[in-house]
Scaffold this active site. Structure first.
Site, PDB file in Angstrom:
ATOM      1  CB  VAL A   1      -0.991  -0.079   1.296  1.00 17.50           C
ATOM      2  CG1 VAL A   1      -1.748   1.258   1.251  1.00 17.50           C
ATOM      3  CG2 VAL A   1      -2.013  -1.266   1.102  1.00 17.50           C
TER       4      VAL A   1
ATOM      5  CG  ASP B   1      -4.391  16.898 -48.356  1.00 18.37           C
ATOM      6  OD1 ASP B   1      -4.825  17.463 -47.322  1.00 18.37           O
ATOM      7  OD2 ASP B   1      -4.922  16.151 -48.955  1.00 18.37           O
TER       8      ASP B   1
END
Length: 528
Positions: free
Chosen positions: A293, A340
């Site tokens: 833990v 593009d």
């Protein structure tokens, strides 16, 4: 589209509508350009093809989102800690770690659902309506109820409700940036293209869903609706994209593995050493659990969700909607964007930035379609009175620009109207004061637009013609030249010889010039 009204798609072997004459498309759709479909046939096709809407992905439930959060490696390690704690009787430890897991799941699920709700809210906006011809009458019909074969009328400012073949058109132009990336409007007409191999951006006799009409009027016969439209096909491709883990998730997975190896390796060493020394097994498990833990950052999932949530809210303030929280971090990790087409990244806003008059250059301040801005000149050169220019810019255009920057009409004309506003001229009031008597609409063949108005000049009423268009076309129709600084008019040939005109490329779509001349009667020479 077949004779029964079946929607066309890219997979069809039949001739696409852009390669057919308009009458052939209408006949194949079982429709008529003047009367459209009957109400009964439209209702039947709506039941057959479904609503004209792009199908959205089914939203995941809260349980599905929570389960995906639980599969996070960090949460799985915490679940293992809970199980071990309960096995050895450390109920309090198991409950506390379990509550941490619940907190992580609740925060992560809430943030994901909030982001998805923002996207869903966009889809539930008011449904637009379209002017549809049915049973020989024009009526407003919700766009979702349009069916293949419907005859739809569009004009400047309209959003095209579905893909359709143009049947009639008058100086029609459409803004297709959202579909093709082209930043300038595309001229459209009803002529058949004659080829089945035509790129999407070159289909000049088609209008596509969710594109906008910027100029002129037109009538289309709907060829595709819903998922069969070009926008619907794009949505289908997007929905089929497989999501991958973001860079942050991959890093957290690696960290979790490292921490897991260290934590559980240490637990194993402690257990082995303890057993060798004769330590009770229960005490060994308790010690190993405590170490696990302490080694596992139990609050990390909630902390990461909180940070991503803050990023999502900041993006929302910038009018961006985040569908998945991990997209925030992915966007921040983007190092390059490849595109593009320039139109993909532009705002589709044009602006007049420079004026050239009587041999002098003037700079126009401002940004986009905001109507505020000044006209600046070189020191020693006074800024002339451009009132007549502003008059022509307002009257010889159709675009409407709102005070909030909203535009109805062609972007080039909108830039001219904004320039007139910067010159101190109110386009709406000017058009109301000098109503248009007649016009020659702009056409890409003759490359100019002309309007006719009655104005009072020096106490006398004149019928004037205002012309704007490609410089070479406008100048070829002029006999005299003048300007705000010259104060007089001279023969156009003399002005051209003495002019120091700029040599940079002027194009009909990139600039607009205006000239005015008094006439005693409407012109008898019209463009072919």
């Amino acid at each position: 589209m077949s004779e029964s009204g079946t929607q066309s798609s890219t997979a069809d072997t039949e001739t696409p509508p852009f390669a057919l004459d308009a009458d052939e498309v209408l006949a194949a759709a079982g429709s008529d350009a003047d009367s459209g479909l009957s109400g009964a046939l439209a209702a039947s096709r709506l039941a057959t093809f479904g609503p004209n809407a792009i199908a959205a992905e089914k939203p995941p439930s809260a349980w599905v989102v929570a389960a995906s959060q639980l599969r996070d490696p960090m949460n799985l390690m915490l679940v293992a800690v809970v199980v071990v704690s309960l096995v050895i009787g450390q109920v309090s430890t198991g409950v506390i770690v379990g509550l941490l897991i619940v907190l992580n799941l609740a925060l992560g699920t809430r943030q994901e659902l909030t982001a998805k709700a923002s996207v869903d809210a966009l889809a539930k906006m008011q449904t637009p309506q379209a002017r549809v011809v049915r049973d020989g009458a024009v009526s407003l019909v919700p766009a979702t109820e349009i069916v293949p074969g419907d005859v739809v009328q569009v004009e400047a400012g309209d959003i095209v409700p579905a893909d359709g073949r143009i049947v009639r058109s008058a100086t029609l132009e459409a803004q297709e940036a959202a579909l093709t990336g082209e930043s300038v409007p595309i001229a459209k007409d009803h002529s058949a293209l004659g080829s089945v191999d035509v790129a999407l951006g070159d289909r000049t006799n088609m209008l596509f869903q969710n594109t906008s009409v910027t100029r002129g009027t037109g009538t289309i016969v709907v060829t595709a609706t819903g998922q069969q439209t070009q926008m619907g096909q794009i949505a289908t491709m997007l929905s089929s994209v497989t999501r991958t883990r973001s860079p942050l998730q991959k890093e957290l997975d690696s960290l979790t593995k490292v921490l897991g190896v260290i934590a559980w390796g240490a637990v194993a060493v402690i257990v082995v050493v303890g057993l060798v020394r004769g330590t009770p097994g229960k005490d060994l498990l308790l010690l190993g659990t405590a170490m696990a833990v302490s080694a596992i950052p139990t609050g990390m999932p909630a902390f990461v969700s909180g940070l991503l949530s803050i990023g999502a809210k900041q993006l929302t303030s910038a009018k961006a909607v985040v569908k998945n929280l991990t997209d925030v971090e992915t966007l921040g990790s983007t190092s390059a964007i490849n595109t593009d087409k320039t139109g993909t990244l532009t705002l589709n806003e044009m602006m007049v930035s420079t004026l050239y008059a009587s041999g002098s250059w003037f700079t126009v301040d401002g940004e986009g379609y905001r109507k505020s801005g000044a006209i600046r000149a070189v020191a020693g050169t006074p800024v002339p009175d451009f009132t007549r220019l502003g008059l022509g810019l307002c009257l010889d255009s159709d675009a409407v620009v709102g005070d909030d920057g909203s535009v109805i009409g062609d972007p080039t004309e909108a830039a001219l109207v904004v320039l007139a506003a910067k010159l101190g001229i109110d386009a709406e009031e000017t058009r109301r004061t000098y109503p248009r008597l007649s016009e020659v609409p702009f056409d890409s063949e003759y490359k100019f637009m002309a309007t006719f108005h009655r104005v009072t000049i020096e106490g006398a009423e004149h019928l004037i013609e205002l012309v704007k268009g490609a410089p070479d076309v406008v100048i070829a129709r002029c006999t005299l030249a003048g300007g705000p600084l010259s104060g007089s008019q001279v023969p156009i040939e003399q002005a051209l010889e003495a002019s120091t005109r700029p040599t940079s490329g002027w194009a009909a779509r990139d600039c607009a010039c205006s000239r005015s001349r008094p006439v005693s009667s409407p012109p008898t020479r019209w463009p072919p």
